[in-house]
Design a protein around this motif. Structure first.
Motif, PDB file in Angstrom:
ATOM      1  N   GLY A   1      93.391  26.776 -38.899  1.00 13.89           N
ATOM      2  CA  GLY A   1      92.717  25.677 -39.580  1.00 13.89           C
ATOM      3  C   GLY A   1      92.300  26.012 -40.991  1.00 13.89           C
TER       4      GLY A   1
ATOM      5  N   LEU B   1      94.605  22.686 -41.698  1.00 12.25           N
ATOM      6  CA  LEU B   1      93.654  21.589 -41.532  1.00 12.25           C
ATOM      7  C   LEU B   1      94.098  20.348 -42.294  1.00 12.25           C
ATOM      8  CD1 LEU B   1      91.070  20.537 -40.320  1.00 12.25           C
ATOM      9  CD2 LEU B   1      89.810  21.554 -42.238  1.00 12.25           C
TER      10      LEU B   1
ATOM     11  N   GLU C   1      92.234  26.715 -33.479  1.00 13.26           N
ATOM     12  CA  GLU C   1      91.528  27.504 -34.494  1.00 13.26           C
ATOM     13  C   GLU C   1      90.371  28.244 -33.833  1.00 13.26           C
ATOM     14  OE1 GLU C   1      89.656  29.350 -37.368  1.00 13.26           O
ATOM     15  OE2 GLU C   1      91.563  28.365 -37.824  1.00 13.26           O
TER      16      GLU C   1
ATOM     17  N   HIS D   1      85.188  25.091 -41.092  1.00 14.16           N
ATOM     18  CA  HIS D   1      86.147  25.485 -42.122  1.00 14.16           C
ATOM     19  C   HIS D   1      85.469  25.524 -43.488  1.00 14.16           C
ATOM     20  CE1 HIS D   1      89.665  25.233 -44.821  1.00 14.16           C
ATOM     21  NE2 HIS D   1      89.014  24.252 -45.419  1.00 14.16           N
TER      22      HIS D   1
ATOM     23  N   TYR E   1      85.178  21.421 -37.382  1.00 10.24           N
ATOM     24  CA  TYR E   1      86.497  21.067 -36.852  1.00 10.24           C
ATOM     25  C   TYR E   1      86.426  19.979 -35.791  1.00 10.24           C
ATOM     26  CZ  TYR E   1      88.646  25.153 -39.111  1.00 10.24           C
ATOM     27  OH  TYR E   1      89.114  26.057 -40.019  1.00 10.24           O
TER      28      TYR E   1
ATOM     29  N   TYR F   1      91.059  19.197 -31.356  1.00  9.75           N
ATOM     30  CA  TYR F   1      90.684  20.554 -31.783  1.00  9.75           C
ATOM     31  C   TYR F   1      90.472  21.419 -30.549  1.00  9.75           C
ATOM     32  CZ  TYR F   1      87.299  24.218 -33.025  1.00  9.75           C
ATOM     33  OH  TYR F   1      86.628  25.403 -33.146  1.00  9.75           O
TER      34      TYR F   1
END
Length: 440
Positions: free
Chosen positions: A16, A21, A43, A48, A71, A82
């Motif tokens: 990610g 992403l 991830e 992030h 995320y 996710y």
């Protein structure tokens, strides 16, 4: 192309970072919401932050909460799934990604070891520093590869200042000394940010520390100049700025060993240091080496064709720092955030074509130059290629605006124009009232 029994093609993106992403967000927005694609992002982190900003977290000059992306929330709002965890294996015959168990801070299992099936797989797990087996690096140096690393460094930096202020004994030769190994963009930017933030930390009342006398930052580079990947003029200007800040720059200096309180150079010199950062060398994660029979190079990158498909499996793509994509006679596409952004934009258009069985267009890297931010002091860089029809070196306000625009492009890909505009205005307003340096 054969797909899942549900009839909805499963696109799995592992990693990610900037590229992964952005790709998950854009595919989710256009196809995931409508049920045309089942998009999953795997991830290991929960949030992030744009990797080129890690040095700001380490120095304490960035408010993480204003820049990090959750995320789980991003997946909810943008039509993808996710799944937390580390990729640890790959079964190409069964078309499954093997994900390790995820443990919390107390070591309790949150999610078990599991497999995630795919019809199209995109590996975008980025890179890590290459210590070339240098003794002592693993035990004594911090690598700025994640938010956790950056936070760890920042906490140690603040603690070092408080310790020096509180102790009754004289400051030892290694105390409040920072050695940064590697004078690429990360090392140079960190050195410049630390010059300012360490002084601001001391100014908050740690009056037993003399910032000008006690705090020393040394930048160590094995090549014959800083920023060796950039034009020589950029290196010269950067060295001048660093010298003006009091940063000691050692070039042509190969590290032989890293210890708890010093760095030993191959020529016998010893650099005392309480905080040591390793920011030299780049390689893809070790587990990628020849994974599932895919072709990799000497630094573990997955070798890809111009379509960004791996050479031995057309269903598997690789983008960003973990991929080795040829760039004409100049070697491979460099490991930069702008490359990951471009590759994500390319695959956003090509993955639907692949699923429909259409011919894929080749990826072409466009080099818009390199920029290095020296915090509040300056920004220097080079703008190259078709943009100016040559090579233009520039610095100052224009360079700083260009540097900020790279980050805005990333934010735009994740959030859209309206949110980016409102968030930018909010940051400009709150910046005037908040302290410049974060102490936690």
């Amino acid at each position: 192309m054969a797909v899942a029994q549900s009839g909805v093609p499963r696109v799995v993106i592992v990693g990610g970072g900037a590229g992964g992403l952005e790709l998950a967000t854009r595919l989710g927005d256009k196809y995931g919401r409508k049920g045309k694609l089942d998009v999953t992002l795997v991830e290991r982190n929960r949030t992030h932050v744009w990797k080129p900003k890690l040095h700001e977290i380490a120095a304490g000059s960035m408010d993480i909460s204003a820049h990090e992306v959750d995320y789980l929330a991003q997946a909810y709002w943008h039509g993808f799934h996710y799944r937390i965890g580390d990729m640890i294996g790959l079964d190409r015959d069964r078309r499954e990604v093997l994900v390790a168990p995820y443990l919390d801070a107390e070591g309790r299992e949150v999610t078990p070891r599991r497999t995630i099936p795919y019809d199209v797989l995109v590996i975008a797990i980025g890179s890590q520093n290459n210590d070339f087996g240098t003794p002592g690096v693993v035990d004594h140096a911090i690598k700025l590869e994640s938010q956790r690393d950056a936070r760890r460094f920042h906490e140690r930096m603040v603690n070092a200042c408080i310790r020096a202020h509180s102790q009754s004994t004289p400051i030892a030769p290694h105390q409040l000394k920072v050695a940064i190994i590697g004078a690429g963009a990360t090392g140079v930017e960190l050195a410049a940010e630390l010059h300012r933030t360490t002084r601001e930390v001391v100014a908050y009342g740690l009056d037993q520390v003399d910032a000008e006398k006690d705090i020393r930052i040394t930048l160590i580079e094995a090549a014959d100049r800083v920023l060796p990947a950039l034009p020589e003029r950029v290196s010269r200007e950067t060295e001048k700025l660093l010298a003006r800040l009091g940063v000691e720059v050692l070039v042509g200096a190969k590290v032989a060993e890293v210890a708890a309180d010093h760095v030993s150079l191959a020529d016998g010199r010893v650099i005392p240091a309480e905080l040591i950062v390793w920011a030299a060398g780049v390689k893809a994660p070790d587990f990628l080496k020849d994974i599932a029979g895919l072709e990799t190079n000497r630094i573990n990158q997955l070798v890809v064709k111009q379509t960004l498909q791996t050479t031995r499996d057309e269903r598997i793509f690789a983008i960003g720092d973990c991929s080795a994509c040829a760039w004409g006679e100049r070697g491979n596409v460099p490991p930069r955030a702008q490359a990951a952004h471009q590759q994500a934009s390319h695959l956003y258009k090509q993955i639907p074509r692949f699923i429909r069985g259409e011919r894929l267009a080749d990826y072409r890297y466009h080099d818009f130059g390199s920029l290095v931010s020296l915090g509040e002091f300056s920004t220097v860089g080079s703008m190259m290629g078709a943009l100016v029809g040559g090579n233009l070196v520039f610095e100052g306000l224009f360079a700083r605006m260009m540097y900020l625009s790279l980050y805005k492009m990333h934010e735009y890909a994740l959030h859209g124009l309206a949110k980016v505009t409102l968030d930018t205005l909010a940051r400009l307003i709150t910046r005037r009232t908040e302290p410049h340096v974060k102490l936690h």
